[in-house]
Write a protein that holds these residues in place. Structure first.
Motif, PDB file in Angstrom:
ATOM      1  N   SER A 100      43.283  30.541  43.721  1.00  0.00           N
ATOM      2  CA  SER A 100      44.444  30.929  44.527  1.00  0.00           C
ATOM      3  C   SER A 100      45.241  29.715  44.984  1.00  0.00           C
ATOM      4  O   SER A 100      46.442  29.823  45.264  1.00  0.00           O
ATOM      5  N   VAL A 101      44.571  28.552  45.058  1.00  0.00           N
ATOM      6  CA  VAL A 101      45.281  27.326  45.450  1.00  0.00           C
ATOM      7  C   VAL A 101      46.322  26.963  44.399  1.00  0.00           C
ATOM      8  O   VAL A 101      47.409  26.452  44.721  1.00  0.00           O
ATOM      9  N   ILE A 102      46.017  27.241  43.115  1.00  0.00           N
ATOM     10  CA  ILE A 102      46.920  26.883  42.022  1.00  0.00           C
ATOM     11  C   ILE A 102      48.271  27.552  42.186  1.00  0.00           C
ATOM     12  O   ILE A 102      49.322  26.932  42.005  1.00  0.00           O
ATOM     13  N   ALA A 159      41.634  36.254  48.193  1.00  0.00           N
ATOM     14  CA  ALA A 159      41.224  36.064  46.799  1.00  0.00           C
ATOM     15  C   ALA A 159      39.708  36.110  46.660  1.00  0.00           C
ATOM     16  O   ALA A 159      39.178  36.660  45.687  1.00  0.00           O
ATOM     17  N   PHE A 160      38.995  35.537  47.628  1.00  0.00           N
ATOM     18  CA  PHE A 160      37.527  35.559  47.585  1.00  0.00           C
ATOM     19  C   PHE A 160      36.992  36.992  47.607  1.00  0.00           C
ATOM     20  O   PHE A 160      36.136  37.363  46.791  1.00  0.00           O
ATOM     21  N   LEU A 161      37.512  37.810  48.522  1.00  0.00           N
ATOM     22  CA  LEU A 161      37.044  39.191  48.618  1.00  0.00           C
ATOM     23  C   LEU A 161      37.389  39.984  47.359  1.00  0.00           C
ATOM     24  O   LEU A 161      36.580  40.796  46.882  1.00  0.00           O
ATOM     25  N   CYS A 162      38.559  39.726  46.800  1.00  0.00           N
ATOM     26  CA  CYS A 162      38.926  40.398  45.550  1.00  0.00           C
ATOM     27  C   CYS A 162      38.030  39.932  44.406  1.00  0.00           C
ATOM     28  O   CYS A 162      37.667  40.724  43.528  1.00  0.00           O
ATOM     29  N   GLY A 163      37.649  38.650  44.415  1.00  0.00           N
ATOM     30  CA  GLY A 163      36.731  38.139  43.402  1.00  0.00           C
ATOM     31  C   GLY A 163      35.364  38.788  43.492  1.00  0.00           C
ATOM     32  O   GLY A 163      34.753  39.132  42.475  1.00  0.00           O
ATOM     33  N   VAL A 164      34.876  38.992  44.728  1.00  0.00           N
ATOM     34  CA  VAL A 164      33.597  39.682  44.924  1.00  0.00           C
ATOM     35  C   VAL A 164      33.702  41.122  44.424  1.00  0.00           C
ATOM     36  O   VAL A 164      32.786  41.640  43.768  1.00  0.00           O
ATOM     37  N   SER A 165      34.827  41.765  44.711  1.00  0.00           N
ATOM     38  CA  SER A 165      35.053  43.119  44.214  1.00  0.00           C
ATOM     39  C   SER A 165      35.040  43.154  42.688  1.00  0.00           C
ATOM     40  O   SER A 165      34.501  44.093  42.080  1.00  0.00           O
ATOM     41  N   GLY A 166      35.613  42.108  42.070  1.00  0.00           N
ATOM     42  CA  GLY A 166      35.587  42.020  40.606  1.00  0.00           C
ATOM     43  C   GLY A 166      34.170  41.900  40.070  1.00  0.00           C
ATOM     44  O   GLY A 166      33.822  42.517  39.050  1.00  0.00           O
ATOM     45  N   GLY A 167      33.347  41.110  40.762  1.00  0.00           N
ATOM     46  CA  GLY A 167      31.944  40.995  40.367  1.00  0.00           C
ATOM     47  C   GLY A 167      31.223  42.326  40.461  1.00  0.00           C
ATOM     48  O   GLY A 167      30.437  42.694  39.577  1.00  0.00           O
TER      49      GLY A 167
END
Length: 293
Positions: free
Chosen positions: A72-74, A181-189
């Motif tokens: 998300s920093v990018i 973004a972190f929470l969405c990434g966990v949801s993706g996992g």
């Protein structure tokens, strides 16, 4: 029973992602049309870490979420530092999500390109899905009611005034974006470990639109509203599957009706709490005991 469990698992997975959008959109005021990109990053990295490198699935989901937060920093740093907001930020995020989708479509061998990943171990059950959702809801509540949440809310309400009183607007926005973004990434996992198969097209623009719709539909500035809306928006298409030809039409009409009669969302800025009901029940019970005496 298995079908109902499947719907509840999908609701739990979507709630985790929606909590991320609550922090970014509901409380910081940044609209995003590209959070499907973070979901896909978390899904792919979690799956590869567990499948190919033997990382325990919970740790793999956390690491996938961290990769999504770093990514998300990018997109976040240049856009937020450049003062992009509103439609411009939303479009920038949409472009980021599409770039990520095309990137995963062309990376071999670990991500298997457009063919997608298969053979992912099935680790998500109804029990742990509900547990993950409950933990994320609790974390979201604590965050938005902390000093960080109040700063985010001040930016949403009046960004210029917040900056004048010394709030580092770019830093706070970046913090919200990374947590989101972190929470969405966990949801993706969770998605990867539930479906056990995925392709880049699994994480289309529709995923981003559904998350944003849940927040707007549930109420900006509320947690319980978007959580309830996420459950409704996940369940309705499945409930209406019996009328497959018309289900999307009915789904769209329901959305229009709600927006016409409740433009502020289901709960607006309010939270759904059981405390008043519990208090009323205790008072009634205490009154009954006094009457017996």
């Amino acid at each position: 029973m298995g079908y109902l469990q499947g719907i509840l698992i999908l609701i739990s997975i979507n709630i985790v992602a929606v909590c991320g959008v609550i922090i970014l959109t509901g409380y910081t005021g940044l609209f995003s049309l590209g959070h499907a990109g973070f979901v896909s990053i978390g899904a792919y990295f979690s799956a590869v870490l567990c499948k190919d490198f033997g990382v325990p699935f919970i740790l793999a989901m956390v690491l996938g979420g961290l990769v999504a937060a770093l990514s998300s920093v990018i997109v976040g740093y240049p856009t937020l530092r450049g003062k992009l907001k509103g439609d411009y930020f939303a479009i920038a995020m949409m472009g980021f999500a599409e770039a990520i989708r095309l990137l995963f479509s062309n990376i071999y061998p670990y991500f298997n390109g457009a063919l997608g990943l298969s053979g992912i171990p099935k680790k998500i059950t109804l029990g742990n899905a509900l547990l993950f959702a409950a933990v994320v809801i609790f974390f979201t509540y604590q965050y938005v009611h902390s000093q960080h949440g109040r700063l985010a809310l001040s930016i949403r309400e009046q960004e210029v005034a917040a900056e004048l009183i010394g709030v580092n607007v770019t830093k706070e926005k970046m913090k919200s974006l990374m947590i989101s973004a972190f929470l969405c990434g966990v949801s993706g996992g969770m998605t990867a470990f539930y479906y056990t198969y995925m392709t880049p097209n699994t994480f289309s623009a529709e995923v981003s639109n559904n998350m944003l719709s849940a927040v707007v539909f549930g109420g900006m500035g509320s947690i319980s509203g978007p959580v309830i809306a996420s459950a409704i928006l996940t369940a309705i298409p499945e409930v209406l599957r019996a009328v497959a030809r018309w289900r999307l039409v009915i789904y769209g009409l329901l959305m229009v009706v709600v927006m016409l009669f409740r433009p502020e969302g289901l709960l607006g800025n309010r939270e759904l709490s059981l405390y008043p009901l519990i208090k009323k029940y205790k008072e009634k019970k205490a009154g009954a005991k006094k009457g017996e005496r």
